[in-house]
Design a protein around this motif. Sequence first.
Motif, PDB file in Angstrom:
ATOM      1  N   PRO A 191      41.312  -5.368 -22.108  1.00  0.00           N
ATOM      2  CA  PRO A 191      42.551  -4.648 -21.760  1.00  0.00           C
ATOM      3  C   PRO A 191      43.730  -5.586 -21.561  1.00  0.00           C
ATOM      4  CG  PRO A 191      40.753  -3.908 -20.389  1.00  0.00           C
ATOM      5  CD  PRO A 191      40.245  -5.079 -21.141  1.00  0.00           C
ATOM      6  N   PRO A 229      53.711   0.794 -28.130  1.00  0.00           N
ATOM      7  CA  PRO A 229      52.705  -0.252 -27.919  1.00  0.00           C
ATOM      8  C   PRO A 229      51.377   0.167 -28.543  1.00  0.00           C
ATOM      9  CG  PRO A 229      53.030   0.997 -25.910  1.00  0.00           C
ATOM     10  CD  PRO A 229      53.926   1.597 -26.922  1.00  0.00           C
ATOM     11  N   SER A 230      51.350   0.364 -29.838  1.00  0.00           N
ATOM     12  CA  SER A 230      50.089   0.738 -30.474  1.00  0.00           C
ATOM     13  C   SER A 230      50.105   0.229 -31.912  1.00  0.00           C
ATOM     14  CB  SER A 230      49.909   2.251 -30.432  1.00  0.00           C
ATOM     15  OG  SER A 230      50.985   2.868 -31.091  1.00  0.00           O
ATOM     16  N   LEU A 231      48.972   0.378 -32.574  1.00  0.00           N
ATOM     17  CA  LEU A 231      48.883  -0.029 -33.959  1.00  0.00           C
ATOM     18  C   LEU A 231      49.709   0.944 -34.801  1.00  0.00           C
ATOM     19  CD1 LEU A 231      45.105  -0.909 -34.064  1.00  0.00           C
ATOM     20  CD2 LEU A 231      47.014  -2.485 -34.301  1.00  0.00           C
ATOM     21  N   PHE A 248      50.361  -6.774 -27.612  1.00  0.00           N
ATOM     22  CA  PHE A 248      51.340  -5.777 -28.045  1.00  0.00           C
ATOM     23  C   PHE A 248      52.732  -6.025 -27.485  1.00  0.00           C
ATOM     24  CE2 PHE A 248      47.579  -3.402 -29.328  1.00  0.00           C
ATOM     25  CZ  PHE A 248      47.989  -2.981 -30.576  1.00  0.00           C
ATOM     26  N   SER A 279      55.765   4.984 -23.202  1.00  0.00           N
ATOM     27  CA  SER A 279      56.266   3.645 -22.957  1.00  0.00           C
ATOM     28  C   SER A 279      56.694   2.946 -24.245  1.00  0.00           C
ATOM     29  CB  SER A 279      55.154   2.847 -22.318  1.00  0.00           C
ATOM     30  OG  SER A 279      54.001   3.014 -23.101  1.00  0.00           O
ATOM     31  N   VAL A 288      44.956  -6.954 -25.013  1.00  0.00           N
ATOM     32  CA  VAL A 288      45.785  -6.059 -25.832  1.00  0.00           C
ATOM     33  C   VAL A 288      47.165  -5.863 -25.211  1.00  0.00           C
ATOM     34  CG1 VAL A 288      43.942  -4.806 -27.001  1.00  0.00           C
ATOM     35  CG2 VAL A 288      44.806  -3.942 -24.844  1.00  0.00           C
ATOM     36  N   VAL A 289      47.218  -5.799 -23.883  1.00  0.00           N
ATOM     37  CA  VAL A 289      48.526  -5.664 -23.244  1.00  0.00           C
ATOM     38  C   VAL A 289      49.421  -6.825 -23.662  1.00  0.00           C
ATOM     39  CG1 VAL A 289      49.725  -5.822 -21.027  1.00  0.00           C
ATOM     40  CG2 VAL A 289      47.805  -4.286 -21.276  1.00  0.00           C
ATOM     41  N   ASN A 308      54.750  -3.842 -21.923  1.00  0.00           N
ATOM     42  CA  ASN A 308      53.786  -4.908 -22.208  1.00  0.00           C
ATOM     43  C   ASN A 308      54.364  -6.255 -21.842  1.00  0.00           C
ATOM     44  OD1 ASN A 308      53.336  -2.587 -24.077  1.00  0.00           O
ATOM     45  ND2 ASN A 308      51.499  -3.769 -24.490  1.00  0.00           N
TER      46      ASN A 308
END
Lengths: 288, 286
Positions: free
Chosen positions: B29, B44-46, B36, B254, B32-33, B259
């Motif tokens: 976790p 904040p994602s793919l 990103f 968000s 990834v924070v 991030n």
Amino acid sequence: MKSDASRLGFYLLFAPILLWLVVLIILPHIGLFIVSISEKVGPRQYETGFGNYAAFFGEPLYWRTFARTAIMSIAATALTLVLGFPIAYYIAKLTRGRTKTTLFLMCMIPFWVSELVRTFGWMILLRETGVFSNALQSLGLVSGPVEMLYNDAAIMVGLVYTSILFMVVPLVTTLDSLDDSLIEAGYDLGGSSTSIMREIVIPHAMPGIVSGCIVVFMLSLGNYLTPILLGGKDSLWFTGMIYTQFITRFNWELGSAFGFLLLGLSSLVVFLGLKLSGQTLSQTMGRS
Amino acid sequence: MIPTIPQPAFTKWCYRAYVTIFFIYLALPLTVVCVFAFNNSVFPSLPWEGFTLAWFFGSEAPYIGVFNERSILRSIGTSAFVAVWVSGLAVVVGTCNAFLFVRHEFRGKAILYMLMLMPLIIPGVILGISILVFSSSAANMLEDATGMWFDGLRPGLPLVILGQFSFITTFATLVISARLQKFDPSLEEAALNLGASKLGAIRQITLPFLLPAIVASAVVSILMSFENFNTTLMLVGSDSPLTITMFDKLKQGSTPVLNAVSLLLIIVSAALGLMSLLFQKRQAPS
């Protein structure tokens, strides 16, 4: 014989702790209890009674949420113990010197970071557009995006993640104090791995297991962020209900009753845990 | 299962694999924070859209970086303000408590010690609401009686400080007491023999001895105050500390600016955490 100066010193030392405990801990909880047993009968008019507690037991949504919170916290505690024990054993018994310190530190770093950040990490991983969903799609295991957030399993993952350190640390401490030669003796006497675990290691680690379980249960029960953020809007958690009563509905009387019930459950578990294991609060808390 | 007892290779291998998976679970976790925070996308994602530092230094919407986002900067300031107060108060009271519990015998000491530990087992949310209820009724009473306003007792920073102080003090007390217990009283007696006053001896001899524990507990207090959410949530007024601001932004959906803040938080908390360990380690040998 005590001189006046040292008496004065004693009272000077006594004042801050008394102020702290009376003004910030004892009086607020008495106040909370008083509010919880007052019923609103009109604008700014209150009557004493247990109506708020009756409302809790009369409304299935309330007590079911309470039971659900308790059961899921117990499950999270059990899961944390099962997952954490092998790790603690590995750190305490199978590593030495620098590796040990490093592994221990690696366990600690996530817990110095705000719970909010940790939960945010899980949201990025689990959500529909998240890392896991994309990974599964690119591996061809699923055809469309999968939503892994907003269910009880997500809450569980988050709760275990948030509290596992509080299980691992006391376990490492107690397992560290177990002499290897006792385990060797067990093998020499023909014990199998399972029986040694059951007869030697687990009994020795019991104080650590109890401390860890108490702390993890308390943290899960009182958790707000993880269930709200990972469980989504429909997920019910008792702290969420307290928040709703206090801040959204402005029904402080019912909210206080809820607060007292949660406090009661949490204290009861701590008390039972300590009684069953014959430990005192200071031993348990000093360890974690 | 200890190193001196041979185990089948398969068991060993499985065990190692489990430990490895566990540490990946721990690190994932946070990783990834952090990753990103550098994604050139407004979510904040793919998918990964390329590397950017805009979420730190950007100044054009929607790419407003941390260092240009007023609400976040302000809440960092608020958090720092709260943390300094909480840590200062907790250390002072914690030191007094340590002297009281280690140096003095009095009736009801055991009960007082139990009470001192209580804040550890009260859930943060309950601590928050009890202080909220108490201070509000105190404010109502005072306002009815005097006709003046008592804003300090309404949700706001003073209450947040008191709420966090109410349980962080316990930690400070435990850390400082542990150190004071190791102190050799004859050192203080020597100072008294050499003509020091009682207070002088404490200032010159005992407090310097306690310093590592005091610094460690101050650092831990700052860390705990910065990260506290549950108690703060119930007591917060219009100025929100960082965790509350982040929570609100997170609920609204968000951008990677969160991030970026988180990355900074991770770095700062890891540094503070290591620092507190170093200080505690320094006090171990003596």
